[in-house]
Design an enzyme around this catalytic site. Structure first.
Site, PDB file in Angstrom:
ATOM      1  CE  LYS A   1      -7.664   2.241   3.272  1.00  0.00           C
ATOM      2  NZ  LYS A   1      -6.364   2.558   3.485  1.00  0.00           N
TER       3      LYS A   1
ATOM      4  CB  CYS B   1      -4.716  -0.836   3.802  1.00  0.00           C
ATOM      5  SG  CYS B   1      -4.019  -0.971   5.893  1.00  0.00           S
TER       6      CYS B   1
ATOM      7  CD  GLU C   1      -2.865   1.209   3.007  1.00  0.00           C
ATOM      8  OE1 GLU C   1      -3.754   2.010   2.342  1.00  0.00           O
ATOM      9  OE2 GLU C   1      -2.722   0.635   4.136  1.00  0.00           O
TER      10      GLU C   1
END
Length: 305
Positions: free
Chosen positions: A105, A142, A30
């Site tokens: 994300k 994540c 990430e």
């Protein structure tokens, strides 16, 4: 920027090693192009944001063409078409060097030091699956790994491999790290590649977080430990907690269908019930489905804790 160029040069030998090993799909960690500075709340780190076709993508496109390799590149995106809005984005680069697409994300953490909404917005790309010559892939960035419905949605869209590029520290999430991805792989009948940053990054200015701790200059130790989970509950050994590394693994995508046939999770799921519950829960007038013991109401103190 000098720092970004130095990071690219550090990553180059790892990409070359992947290419020499015949890797078909490579995923980087990430926000690999920058220090993980999101929790400092210093806006100057926005300098690392770039368009999806910016310098890091151009850098990786050469390797994709050279090694006939699909590359997933998680970056801090500057959306030039929408007022330079900033997103936490994964760029999917095809094996011909083309940009196949992006995923932004979905979930932003608000826990301890990881309050990243100062920098970027919740994603607006849904749960895309990218069909490549090497399989159908998706990216769960994540913090999204803590949301089971996020994993589910990629599976419903047909993912065979879900990559989870992350930057997470030991004191916060390490006990969950070996568990969540394996659970997702089993429940959704796909492979999961869990990629974590490694090392401790120290910043010039101390910062505080919402947990009452004294100000500090680092987030803690990013514990690496990248590994791959299979839908049959098996997994690879993990990479080091303390050193950079490249994990190379074979994945037989036929296993995805074999496990679907064996367990029938898709066929036995009651999506109609879940859909109804989620629809009602999303409504402001929602009332939980709880049946109260009538005797509990008459004698509220007659129970054990």
């Amino acid at each position: 920027m000098e720092q970004k160029m130095a990071i690219m040069q550090k990553v180059k030998p790892m990409i070359d090693a992947a290419g020499a090993s015949g890797v078909n799909i490579l995923c980087l960690q990430e926000a690999w192009t920058m220090p993980f500075a999101f929790c400092t709340r210093e806006k100057r780190w926005c300098e690392f944001a770039e368009p999806i076709d910016g310098e890091s993508t151009q850098f990786l496109q050469e390797f994709a063409r050279k090694y006939n390799m699909v590359i997933i590149s998680p970056i801090l995106e500057r959306d030039m078409n929408h007022g330079e809005t900033i997103w936490n984005t994964a760029v999917v680069i095809g094996n011909h060097g083309n940009i196949i697409g992006i995923h932004r994300k979905n979930h932003i953490p608000r826990v301890g030091d990881f309050n990243e909404s100062t920098y970027y917005m919740e994603g607006n790309t849904g749960h895309p699956v990218f069909e490549t010559v090497f399989g159908k892939i998706a990216i769960n960035i994540c913090y999204g790994r803590h949301h089971p419905l996020n994993w589910l949605a990629f599976g419903l869209n047909g993912a065979e491999i879900v990559f989870n590029p992350s930057a997470t520290v030991g004191a916060l999430s390490e006990p969950m790290w070996p568990i969540e991805a394996r659970n997702a792989a089993i429940a959704n009948s796909y492979f999961v590649a869990s990629i974590n940053r490694v090392g401790t990054e120290v910043f010039p200015n101390p910062f505080t977080s919402g947990d009452g701790k004294p100000q500090h200059s680092d987030f803690g130790h990013f514990y690496g430990s990248s590994y791959i989970s299979a839908p049959d509950s098996s997994c690879t050994p993990s990479l080091s907690r303390h050193r950079d590394g490249l994990l190379v693994s074979d994945m037989d995508l036929n296993l995805c269908r074999q496990l679907k046939d064996k367990w029938g999770f898709r066929m036995t799921a009651r999506y109609d019930m879940y859909s109804d519950l989620l629809s009602r829960y999303s409504n402001a007038e929602f009332t939980p489905q709880v049946t109260v013991d009538p005797l509990l109401q008459k004698n509220p103190k007659h129970y054990c804790m």
